[in-house]
Write a protein that holds these residues in place. Structure first.
Motif, PDB file in Angstrom:
ATOM      1  N   ARG A   1      14.134  27.822   6.942  1.00  0.00           N
ATOM      2  CA  ARG A   1      14.315  28.539   5.675  1.00  0.00           C
ATOM      3  C   ARG A   1      14.182  30.051   5.814  1.00  0.00           C
ATOM      4  O   ARG A   1      14.362  30.772   4.831  1.00  0.00           O
TER       5      ARG A   1
ATOM      6  N   GLU B   1      16.089  33.135   3.621  1.00  0.00           N
ATOM      7  CA  GLU B   1      16.358  32.918   2.206  1.00  0.00           C
ATOM      8  C   GLU B   1      15.709  34.040   1.410  1.00  0.00           C
ATOM      9  O   GLU B   1      14.559  34.411   1.662  1.00  0.00           O
TER      10      GLU B   1
ATOM     11  N   TYR C   1      12.277  33.176  -0.182  1.00  0.00           N
ATOM     12  CA  TYR C   1      11.323  32.374   0.582  1.00  0.00           C
ATOM     13  C   TYR C   1      10.498  33.269   1.492  1.00  0.00           C
ATOM     14  O   TYR C   1      11.023  34.104   2.223  1.00  0.00           O
TER      15      TYR C   1
END
Length: 432
Positions: A362, A365, A368
């Motif tokens: 992730r 992102e 994130y």
């Protein structure tokens, strides 16, 4: 059974063409090209139907499945007049006879009818559209069998009835069902993508708002304190310094967002890798000292890449700063370079807490962050954007409890193999 087998073979070819047409349309990005693809698809289908015709011995009657692509294209695409004109044109090459004029009358009338009801047809539910397509095919196939007078043919009338009243409606039903499934899949995908975009924007907006609100709130508080007439000069100067730092913090968040929104690099220049890395390492020495981190540098001299100096520094600072912060109890940060004939790589290794596979996946992102509520995730997102703009790639490896390695790879401007120059910067730091 020969006619039945012939029709089923022709139907299978139409379904195969539909499949490849969908794959073609899937790779196309423009709406007008989708229309062109479906027109080509329908023309190829009609040509196959004319090629794979079945003529009954002892008669001039020819059977084919041209009705299937014609009905599907007329109802779903609104191409009825165009398809009818194409059928009439091809039929004209076989002679201007009674059959030609029946084709003109039959398909001309259907083209006008389907063209008028196409918009109404598309407003119906998927189930209603499939049933309507099958029903229309059955009705007009039934009517066509009477105009041909199949009961006078020297052939099994039962097989002809089956071919026209069963195979053709089934073929239209299968293709209509496939089209409905494709439409539903596309709509579901679009809704999912839209939902993800909105979710990303909402989370990013909330994160940015949170990051900007905190320093602004602190700045407003100290501005209110400055309004007190009894404040000392020493406190006045201290409060102004705090306000300045908080406003700079808010400015950094905004700048990160701008870099994320517009990562394009307008001017590229040659960058001497060793020199740029040494500047960044020197800049981060105070932070490393506070965290009891030793920085070890191993650079290959003479390596050059092309990019933007300021943005390149921003990438390295972001990654190294995160690596240092991942070692609050001290550790080793290794910065080294590797070279091939065409590329140069920068490896930044830490001995921190590491990340899980999900966290690594992730990374990048915009909303994130591995820091939880303490970060927006914009910093690492900006890094990914800038590296892509400099024609580079990022590879991340990490294990819980062992640390993380970021590998940046860029095209090299100096494809020469040189021995790395080891410059170990050791700071024996006293933990207080």
């Amino acid at each position: 059974m020969e006619l039945t087998v012939h029709f089923f073979f022709n139907l299978s070819l139409l379904i195969v063409i539909l499949f490849f047409g969908v794959l073609w349309a899937e790779k196309s990005k423009r709406f007008w090209s989708h229309q062109a693809i479906f027109i080509i698809l329908l023309i190829i289908s009609l040509m196959l139907c004319f090629i794979f015709t079945y003529r009954i011995e002892g008669s001039n009657v020819v059977f084919d499945l041209r009705k299937i692509p014609f009905i599907v294209g007329s109802l779903y695409m609104g191409f009825g007049p165009f398809l009818a004109a194409f059928i009439m044109l091809v039929r004209g090459f076989f002679g201007i006879d009674y059959g030609f004029w029946m084709t003109v009358l039959y398909y001309g009338g259907l083209a006008i009818l389907f063209w008028r009801i196409s918009s109404w047809f598309l407003k119906q539910s998927p189930k209603q559209r499939v049933l309507f397509s099958v029903g229309v095919t059955f009705l007009f196939s039934f009517a066509q069998t009477f105009t041909m007078g199949i009961w006078h043919l020297p052939h099994s009338s039962t097989e002809v009835w089956f071919a026209y009243l069963v195979i053709q409606p089934i073929g239209v039903g299968i293709i209509s069902y496939i089209i409905e499934e494709i439409i539903m899949t596309i709509q579901l995908r679009q809704r999912t993508m839209k939902s993800k975009r909105l979710e990303a924007v909402e989370r990013m907006g909330a994160a940015i708002s949170h990051e900007i609100r905190n320093p602004l709130t602190a700045a407003i508080g100290f501005v209110q304190l400055l309004q007190n007439d009894s404040i000392s000069k020493e406190n006045y100067t201290q409060y102004l310094s705090i306000i300045k730092n908080e406003l700079k913090s808010a400015e950094r968040v905004i700048q990160d967002y701008l870099n994320f929104s517009n990562p394009e690099i307008k001017s590229m220049e040659p960058l001497l890798l060793q020199e740029e890395l040494e500047q960044v390492v020197q800049l981060l020495q105070p932070l490393a000292k506070r965290n009891s981190v030793k920085i070890v540098s191993m650079f290959s001299p003479g390596e050059e890449i092309e990019g933007d100096k300021q943005k390149f520094h921003q990438c390295l600072v972001n990654i190294m700063k995160n690596a240092i912060e991942a070692m609050p109890k001290g550790g080793i940060l290794t910065v080294e370079t590797e070279s091939t004939q065409t590329t140069v790589s920068i490896l930044i290794k830490d001995t921190g807490s590491g990340m899980t596979l999900e966290q690594v996946t992730r990374l990048g992102e915009p909303y994130y962050s591995t820091k939880g509520s303490k970060g927006t995730g914009l910093g690492i997102t900006v890094v990914y954007s800038i590296v892509r703009a400099m024609n580079g790639t990022i590879h991340v490896e990490s294990k819980i409890g062992e640390g993380t390695t970021f590998k940046f790879t860029f095209p090299s401007l100096t494809p020469i193999f040189l021995e790395p120059e080891i410059q170990e910067t050791e700071k024996e730091l006293v933990m207080s």
